[in-house]
Design a protein around this motif. Structure first.
Motif, PDB file in Angstrom:
ATOM      1  N   ILE A 173     -19.316  -2.726  -0.666  1.00 61.02           N
ATOM      2  CA  ILE A 173     -20.364  -2.421   0.303  1.00 61.02           C
ATOM      3  C   ILE A 173     -21.220  -1.323  -0.067  1.00 61.02           C
ATOM      4  N   PHE A 174     -22.680  -1.841   0.257  1.00 65.15           N
ATOM      5  CA  PHE A 174     -23.998  -1.138   0.433  1.00 65.15           C
ATOM      6  C   PHE A 174     -24.270  -0.799   1.454  1.00 65.15           C
ATOM      7  N   MET A 175     -24.534   0.682   1.632  1.00 70.39           N
ATOM      8  CA  MET A 175     -25.194   1.011   3.048  1.00 70.39           C
ATOM      9  C   MET A 175     -26.275   1.791   2.876  1.00 70.39           C
TER      10      MET A 175
ATOM     11  N   ALA B  86     -12.761  -8.967  -0.553  1.00 70.59           N
ATOM     12  CA  ALA B  86     -12.412  -7.480  -0.430  1.00 70.59           C
ATOM     13  C   ALA B  86     -12.939  -6.707  -1.354  1.00 70.59           C
ATOM     14  N   GLY B  87     -13.077  -5.315  -1.331  1.00 66.42           N
ATOM     15  CA  GLY B  87     -13.606  -4.505  -2.521  1.00 66.42           C
ATOM     16  C   GLY B  87     -13.226  -3.225  -2.311  1.00 66.42           C
ATOM     17  N   LYS B  88     -13.332  -2.396  -3.340  1.00 66.52           N
ATOM     18  CA  LYS B  88     -13.019  -0.903  -3.337  1.00 66.52           C
ATOM     19  C   LYS B  88     -14.047  -0.120  -3.855  1.00 66.52           C
ATOM     20  N   ILE B  89     -15.401  -0.524  -3.556  1.00 72.05           N
ATOM     21  CA  ILE B  89     -16.374   0.260  -4.114  1.00 72.05           C
ATOM     22  C   ILE B  89     -17.400   0.329  -2.838  1.00 72.05           C
ATOM     23  N   TYR B  90     -17.609   1.578  -2.547  1.00 76.68           N
ATOM     24  CA  TYR B  90     -18.692   1.856  -1.258  1.00 76.68           C
ATOM     25  C   TYR B  90     -19.985   2.670  -1.898  1.00 76.68           C
ATOM     26  N   SER B  91     -21.047   2.280  -1.528  1.00 75.42           N
ATOM     27  CA  SER B  91     -22.336   2.426  -2.121  1.00 75.42           C
ATOM     28  C   SER B  91     -23.162   3.172  -0.914  1.00 75.42           C
ATOM     29  N   VAL B  92     -23.348   4.552  -1.038  1.00 76.60           N
ATOM     30  CA  VAL B  92     -24.003   5.258   0.158  1.00 76.60           C
ATOM     31  C   VAL B  92     -24.725   6.526  -0.520  1.00 76.60           C
TER      32      VAL B  92
ATOM     33  N   PHE C 170     -26.581  -2.903   5.841  1.00 72.11           N
ATOM     34  CA  PHE C 170     -25.243  -2.851   5.358  1.00 72.11           C
ATOM     35  C   PHE C 170     -25.012  -4.284   4.669  1.00 72.11           C
ATOM     36  N   ILE C 171     -24.278  -4.272   3.611  1.00 72.81           N
ATOM     37  CA  ILE C 171     -24.139  -5.407   2.995  1.00 72.81           C
ATOM     38  C   ILE C 171     -23.048  -5.626   2.074  1.00 72.81           C
ATOM     39  N   GLY C 172     -22.313  -6.621   1.863  1.00 75.18           N
ATOM     40  CA  GLY C 172     -21.423  -6.598   1.044  1.00 75.18           C
ATOM     41  C   GLY C 172     -20.034  -7.384   1.458  1.00 75.18           C
TER      42      GLY C 172
ATOM     43  N   ILE D 195     -26.136  -3.523  -5.522  1.00 76.11           N
ATOM     44  CA  ILE D 195     -25.898  -4.698  -4.665  1.00 76.11           C
ATOM     45  C   ILE D 195     -25.239  -5.751  -5.543  1.00 76.11           C
ATOM     46  N   HIS D 196     -26.067  -5.825  -6.827  1.00 76.81           N
ATOM     47  CA  HIS D 196     -25.399  -6.815  -7.817  1.00 76.81           C
ATOM     48  C   HIS D 196     -23.989  -6.456  -8.319  1.00 76.81           C
TER      49      HIS D 196
END
Ligand code: P6P
Length: 337
Positions: free
Chosen positions: A264-266, A207-213, A320-322, A255-256
């Motif tokens: 999640i990175f999108m 689980a995570g709380k960071i979203y990258s877009v 989409f990755i994470g 992503i690192h």
């Protein structure tokens, strides 16, 4: 003099892996050591990038009378050079090369692997001192040993990868690589000029709380993706949960960070780019391999990235990755969108 055996260098680590598998030929260990050497050479130049005015712009001649190359061209030359002169790689594909580069010499034609590279991803960030990186993927050749490799050796699904990794030229220089036995990170110790094991057995939090877009493209994303992004924001407002948007514009760094902290990175398809921006073979597949080995997931929004069948070396794909739980939630929005 006592030797600090606690610090394990990349070379010691790959040789230790070799000792655990006596039948291994050592070619993969050799290839990884070659990549580490090229990364050290690139690191020196990246760290000087801010001095371009002194060293001269790309295409000019520097004070030593040498031609100054663009850093991504320089990086490509370094990785191509060490891999050509090693014993493990029969040829490369690179973001910097229109077509595959076949090494076609007796040793290389008998090598087991081909390598696919983004030699310096995010190079547009160099002049603003944002971290940039190298991304690499290792595939087993399909063509018979003894002959030059061909395009088919490179157009394999990501599930066929033997190894994959990246280098971040940032606050420190870090090389991370994955084989099916795990993901391990090595930080460059300038005092000895060696990558040393600093991130053993990396795992992606479920689980995570960071979203990258890139929010700038928001209105170009398909409905389900817009709804997922809004859900991330509403979580923050409604539940007070610390959902955070982090987007550096350098996928290696984004992503690192998400691999370590969860997230999640999108990079979705956008208007005019139905296949997105990122490259399948030497950007998305390596990261998909690494994240899956570390317990994460990677898709194109519909299909597992590693199962996409490439059609050409420079194919692009939505990405989409994470963290698994975040990817599964995204999938619900895409499916319902
Ligand atoms: P945008 C860098 O150019 C890159 O290839 C990735 O490293 C990065 O995540 C992405 O492009 C950023 O693209 O369109 O959001 O600026």
């Amino acid at each position: 003099m006592t030797i600090n055996r606690k610090i394990q260098t990349l070379d010691e680590f790959t040789i230790q892996q070799l000792r655990n598998f006596p039948n291994a030929t050592g070619e993969l260990s050799g290839l990884l050591r070659d990549i580490g050497l090229a990364a050290k050479r690139v690191n020196v130049e990246v760290n000087k990038a801010g001095l371009v005015d002194i060293l001269g712009d790309a295409g000019s001649m520097n004070v030593q009378g040498e031609e100054v190359k663009k850093l991504d061209v320089y990086a490509n030359d370094q990785f191509a050079g060490v891999l050509r002169h090693g014993i493990s790689c029969a040829g490369i594909a690179s973001e910097e090369l229109d077509d595959i580069l076949v090494f076609d010499d007796e040793i290389s034609n008998n090598s087991k692997y081909v390598c696919l590279l983004d030699p310096l991803d995010g190079s547009s960030n160099i002049d603003v001192n944002v971290a940039i990186g190298t991304i690499f993927s290792v595939l087993p050749r399909l063509s018979p040993k003894g002959s030059p490799v061909n395009t088919a050796d490179f157009l394999q699904q990501g599930i066929k990868q033997i190894a994959a990794g990246y280098v971040i030229y940032g606050s420190s220089t870090l090389l991370v690589y994955a084989t099916r036995r795990g993901v391990n990170g090595f930080t460059l110790d300038p005092s000895i000029g060696e990558f040393t094991l600093s991130h053993p057995n990396m795992q992606c939090p479920p689980a995570g709380k960071i979203y990258s877009v890139n929010h700038g493209n928001y209105f170009q994303y398909q409905t389900g993706i817009q709804q997922y992004i809004t859900a991330c924001q509403e979580k923050n407002a409604a539940t007070g949960g610390p959902y955070t948007q982090r987007y550096i514009g350098s996928m290696v760094s984004d992503i690192h960070r998400n691999l370590i902290k969860g997230g999640i990175f999108m990079y979705p398809a956008i208007a005019g780019r139905p296949e997105g921006k990122l490259r399948l073979l030497y950007e998305c597949n390596p990261f998909a391999f690494i994240l899956e080995i570390a317990g994460g997931k990677a898709t194109n929004g519909r299909q597992r990235t590693l199962e996409i069948q490439p059609t050409s070396v420079h194919d692009r794909t939505p990405f989409f990755i994470g963290s698994t739980e975040m990817m599964e939630e995204l999938d619900k929005y895409i499916s319902a969108g």
